[in-house]
Motif scaffolding. Structure first.
Motif, PDB file in Angstrom:
ATOM      1  N   ARG A  62     113.801 -85.333 108.634  1.00  0.00           N
ATOM      2  CA  ARG A  62     115.238 -85.208 108.316  1.00  0.00           C
ATOM      3  C   ARG A  62     115.838 -86.576 107.990  1.00  0.00           C
ATOM      4  O   ARG A  62     116.651 -86.705 107.061  1.00  0.00           O
ATOM      5  N   ALA A  66     117.328 -87.563 104.412  1.00  0.00           N
ATOM      6  CA  ALA A  66     118.725 -88.003 104.357  1.00  0.00           C
ATOM      7  C   ALA A  66     118.852 -89.326 103.619  1.00  0.00           C
ATOM      8  O   ALA A  66     119.844 -89.548 102.913  1.00  0.00           O
ATOM      9  N   ASP A  69     119.456 -88.612 100.224  1.00  0.00           N
ATOM     10  CA  ASP A  69     120.529 -87.630 100.030  1.00  0.00           C
ATOM     11  C   ASP A  69     119.977 -86.212  99.900  1.00  0.00           C
ATOM     12  O   ASP A  69     120.443 -85.434  99.065  1.00  0.00           O
ATOM     13  N   THR A  71     118.015 -82.748 102.263  1.00  0.00           N
ATOM     14  CA  THR A  71     117.825 -82.103 103.562  1.00  0.00           C
ATOM     15  C   THR A  71     116.515 -81.310 103.514  1.00  0.00           C
ATOM     16  O   THR A  71     115.854 -81.246 102.462  1.00  0.00           O
ATOM     17  N   ASP A  73     116.307 -78.353 103.157  1.00  0.00           N
ATOM     18  CA  ASP A  73     116.478 -77.332 102.115  1.00  0.00           C
ATOM     19  C   ASP A  73     115.902 -77.776 100.777  1.00  0.00           C
ATOM     20  O   ASP A  73     115.672 -76.938  99.897  1.00  0.00           O
ATOM     21  N   ASN A  74     115.664 -79.069 100.614  1.00  0.00           N
ATOM     22  CA  ASN A  74     115.100 -79.587  99.372  1.00  0.00           C
ATOM     23  C   ASN A  74     113.574 -79.596  99.377  1.00  0.00           C
ATOM     24  O   ASN A  74     112.955 -79.857  98.344  1.00  0.00           O
TER      25      ASN A  74
END
Length: 128
Positions: A62, A66, A69, A71, A73-74
């Motif tokens: 994570r 981050a 840019d 998460t 979800d990517n």
């Protein structure tokens, strides 16, 4: 960016509910290739148990995502390197929980890690 999951049912063995055979990524502007990430704390000390290392791995992933840019979800591809085949179930449960039940192409390999205290190493590819 758009993703399309491909889990054909003819001509190939069926995918189980926790992974997909393939994800097509459309209109991505960025790709992030993350090196194998271990269950180490910020001081570089491995977690004492498999559960601790899996928690640290996902925390580390994570943080890395981050920094770009992104998460979890990517994440569009994941490979796990397990020191022992008996870790597969715990690793899969941690992945499913971390991804919020989102299925992606995954591979798990049993391998000897560079340091015997490293029980699992995970590498991912993310797209945005």
């Amino acid at each position: 960016m758009e993703t399309v999951t491909h889990t054909p049912t003819e001509g190939v063995y069926p995918a189980t509910g926790d992974y997909a055979h393939a994800i097509e990524v459309r209109n991505a502007e960025r790709l992030l290739f993350v090196a194998g990430t271990m269950g180490l704390d910020p001081a570089g000390v491995p977690g004492k148990t498999l559960a601790e290392q899996l928690e640290l791995i996902w925390s580390n992933l994570r943080a890395i995502l981050a920094s770009a840019d992104m998460t979890v979800d990517n994440i569009v591809r994941l490979t796990s390197y397990l020191r022992d085949a008996s870790y597969a179930e715990a690793n899969a449960k941690a992945r499913v929980a971390a991804l919020g039940n989102r299925v992606i192409p995954t591979t798990a390999i049993v391998a000897e890690t560079l340091v015997s205290d490293w029980l699992v190493e995970i590498e991912v590819i993310a797209a945005a």
